[in-house]
Design a protein around this motif. Structure first.
Motif, mmCIF file in Angstrom:
data_model
loop_
_atom_site.group_PDB
_atom_site.id
_atom_site.type_symbol
_atom_site.label_atom_id
_atom_site.label_comp_id
_atom_site.label_asym_id
_atom_site.label_seq_id
_atom_site.Cartn_x
_atom_site.Cartn_y
_atom_site.Cartn_z
ATOM 1 N N UNK A 48 0.859 -1.181 0.000
ATOM 2 C CA UNK A 48 0.000 0.000 0.000
ATOM 3 C C UNK A 48 0.899 1.236 0.000
ATOM 4 N N UNK A 49 0.715 2.107 -0.976
ATOM 5 C CA UNK A 49 1.549 3.301 -1.102
ATOM 6 C C UNK A 49 0.741 4.419 -1.736
ATOM 7 N N UNK A 50 1.346 5.597 -1.791
ATOM 8 C CA UNK A 50 0.693 6.762 -2.381
ATOM 9 C C UNK A 50 1.463 7.211 -3.615
ATOM 10 N N UNK A 51 0.723 7.629 -4.665
ATOM 11 C CA UNK A 51 1.354 8.164 -5.860
ATOM 12 C C UNK A 51 1.768 9.613 -5.621
ATOM 13 N N UNK A 52 2.472 10.165 -6.584
ATOM 14 C CA UNK A 52 2.921 11.555 -6.444
ATOM 15 C C UNK A 52 1.756 12.530 -6.393
ATOM 16 N N UNK A 53 0.603 12.143 -6.984
ATOM 17 C CA UNK A 53 -0.562 13.029 -6.937
ATOM 18 C C UNK A 53 -1.448 12.742 -5.733
ATOM 19 N N UNK B 160 -2.822 9.847 -4.959
ATOM 20 C CA UNK B 160 -3.762 8.746 -5.173
ATOM 21 C C UNK B 160 -3.227 7.466 -4.528
ATOM 22 N N UNK B 161 -4.004 6.803 -3.635
ATOM 23 C CA UNK B 161 -3.519 5.578 -2.988
ATOM 24 C C UNK B 161 -3.483 4.408 -3.960
ATOM 25 N N UNK B 162 -2.447 3.597 -3.819
ATOM 26 C CA UNK B 162 -2.286 2.407 -4.652
ATOM 27 C C UNK B 162 -2.079 1.218 -3.726
#
Length: 205
Positions: free
Chosen positions: A109-114, A116-118
């Motif tokens: 689980x991580x966050x994109x540069x914008x 948005x959670x991934x």
């Protein structure tokens, strides 16, 4: 004059149309794209016989350790991460602590540069597990009954356990000579004196 202006206007419109068409055909820039998983080792769905030393996840862009969470669980939902993840740009490596053979699930689980959670997961099967833990030591046997000490004689089976009355030993003087002969002599002396007295009374009468 009017014709020249009209031609210029038409040329400007054509150039603007071409530029608009080209911009629509260009793909989105990486900055606008969401981060995503591009590969892993072991690969998703793989079956491995030898447990890897670590699990590696590869992403499209750089991963921020502050906003990234990686979990590894094995059969019976037992944690299988040997230590904290290590980050290197767009790659994440997690030391692997294998257990029983079976399905292992790597969740991320991580966050994109914008922002948005991934999130997602990678699944692989370990076909050869680690040896089973040694069994707990068996309880020690109960202590045996103490055996008779060496040199101690046991009474024979069926023998009477009570001893008969003890026979008193003849008394003796301090030097070891028996006392009863003196008692006999004393008795004879008393008897002789008694006989003498009886004779004297008989004579007087």
């Amino acid at each position: 004059m009017g014709g020249r202006v009209a031609r210029t206007a038409r040329t400007s419109l054509a150039v603007m149309g071409v530029a608009l068409g080209v911009s629509l055909l260009l793909p989105a820039t990486p900055a606008a794209a969401h981060n995503s998983l591009t590969g892993s080792d072991p690969a998703d769905g793989a079956r491995v016989a030898a447990a890897p030393a670590r699990i590696e996840l590869r992403f499209l862009s750089r991963v921020d350790p502050a906003t990234t969470k990686i979990t590894v669980v094995g059969p019976d939902n037992v944690p299988a991460a040997g230590a904290a993840p290590r980050f290197a740009g767009s790659r994440v490596a997690v030391p692997f602590k294998p257990g029983k053979a079976g399905l292992y699930i790597v969740g991320y689980q991580l966050s994109s540069s914008d922002g948005h959670p991934v999130k997602g997961e990678v699944r692989f099967t370990l076909t050869t597990g680690t040896p089973a833990d040694p069994t707990s030591p068996s309880p020690s046997p109960s202590p045996a009954a103490p055996s008779p000490s060496v040199g101690t004689a046991l009474p024979p089976t069926g023998a009477a356990t009570t001893a008969g009355p003890a026979v008193p030993a003849a008394r003796s003087d301090d030097d070891g000579t028996p006392v009863w002969p003196w008692l006999v002599v004393a008795g004879l002396v008393v008897a002789g004196l008694g006989a003498v007295l009886l004779r004297r009374r008989a004579t007087r009468s």
